[in-house]
Design an enzyme around this catalytic site. Structure first.
Site, PDB file in Angstrom:
ATOM      1  N   HIS A  76       0.870  -1.236  -0.052  1.00 38.98           N
ATOM      2  CA  HIS A  76      -0.070   0.146  -0.162  1.00 38.98           C
ATOM      3  C   HIS A  76       0.807   1.061   0.114  1.00 38.98           C
ATOM      4  O   HIS A  76       1.893   1.156   0.487  1.00 38.98           O
ATOM      5  CB  HIS A  76      -0.819   0.037   1.087  1.00 38.98           C
ATOM      6  CG  HIS A  76      -1.943  -1.074   1.216  1.00 38.98           C
ATOM      7  ND1 HIS A  76      -3.153  -0.907   1.980  1.00 38.98           N
ATOM      8  CD2 HIS A  76      -2.060  -2.265   0.521  1.00 38.98           C
ATOM      9  CE1 HIS A  76      -3.895  -1.907   1.934  1.00 38.98           C
ATOM     10  NE2 HIS A  76      -3.188  -2.676   0.852  1.00 38.98           N
ATOM     11  N   GLU A  78       0.815   3.884   1.906  1.00 36.63           N
ATOM     12  CA  GLU A  78       1.238   4.234   3.048  1.00 36.63           C
ATOM     13  C   GLU A  78       2.424   3.316   3.693  1.00 36.63           C
ATOM     14  O   GLU A  78       3.647   3.916   4.064  1.00 36.63           O
ATOM     15  CB  GLU A  78       0.300   3.935   4.300  1.00 36.63           C
ATOM     16  CG  GLU A  78      -0.750   4.775   4.251  1.00 36.63           C
ATOM     17  CD  GLU A  78      -1.969   4.105   3.319  1.00 36.63           C
ATOM     18  OE1 GLU A  78      -3.288   4.187   3.478  1.00 36.63           O
ATOM     19  OE2 GLU A  78      -1.618   3.024   2.337  1.00 36.63           O
ATOM     20  N   CYS A 106      -6.216   1.729   6.073  1.00 35.73           N
ATOM     21  CA  CYS A 106      -6.783   0.491   6.258  1.00 35.73           C
ATOM     22  C   CYS A 106      -6.351  -0.009   7.634  1.00 35.73           C
ATOM     23  O   CYS A 106      -5.076   0.700   8.170  1.00 35.73           O
ATOM     24  CB  CYS A 106      -6.624  -0.592   5.154  1.00 35.73           C
ATOM     25  SG  CYS A 106      -4.773  -1.256   5.186  1.00 35.73           S
ATOM     26  N   CYS A 109      -2.431  -0.518   7.698  1.00 37.15           N
ATOM     27  CA  CYS A 109      -1.540   0.881   7.561  1.00 37.15           C
ATOM     28  C   CYS A 109      -1.745   1.452   8.951  1.00 37.15           C
ATOM     29  O   CYS A 109      -0.899   2.133   9.400  1.00 37.15           O
ATOM     30  CB  CYS A 109      -1.874   1.416   6.441  1.00 37.15           C
ATOM     31  SG  CYS A 109      -1.526   0.850   4.907  1.00 37.15           S
TER      32      CYS A 109
END
Length: 167
Positions: A76, A78, A106, A109
């Site tokens: 992701h 992040e 999410c 993260c």
């Protein structure tokens, strides 16, 4: 929500000339930088999420989703940004840093931001299906300050348009 001008990059201009070392950038300025990263993931046919990490008013990390590109469910924006930022500061804690991300983090993260002791999170669009705020117990470090909704319309439109085209 009506999405207009969704292909435009928002660039903030200021007619006043201020020496670079004196500039104080706004949350919108840094979110726009994250938005530009989201456009890079969109160009790769990735879910368009972008992130930047800011330390002492400077961007020290830029990242976007690479889940499909790397065939890695943890890639992701992040997570990529945290890795780059910890390398930039030379340590595992980001307590003096701010994460700007176009979509609410999410659970994974948010958990990573807890371990990095992130100082602040600023996000654009809410993630009503997988966002960390859906969990009742806080997943963030107790000292992490959160602000949502910066460039919310632009960030929301980017995500919703992407999934509309996929269907």
């Amino acid at each position: 929500m009506k999405c207009e001008n969704r292909n435009l990059i928002i660039i903030f201009a200021n007619a006043t000339v201020i020496p670079v070392h004196m500039k104080i950038f706004s949350d919108e300025y840094f979110m726009n930088e994250a938005y530009k990263e989201a456009l890079l993931s969109l160009a790769r046919d990735e879910v368009p999420v972008g992130a930047v990490v800011v330390w002492k008013n400077r961007i020290i990390a830029r990242a976007h989703n690479l889940v499909e590109t790397l065939n890695d469910p943890t890639a992701h924006a992040e997570m990529q940004a945290f890795t780059a930022a910890t390398n930039a500061v030379g340590g595992k804690y980001l307590d003096e840093c701010t994460l700007f991300v176009t979509l609410e983090p999410c659970i994974m993260c948010a958990g990573a931001s807890f371990w990095a002791q992130l100082g602040r999170i600023v996000y654009g669009a809410n993630d009503e299906k997988r966002g960390y705020t859906l969990v009742r117990q806080s997943l963030l470090h107790p000292k992490t300050v959160v602000q949502g909704g910066v460039m919310k319309k632009e960030c929301s439109c980017l995500i919703s348009d992407f999934f509309t085209r996929k269907r």
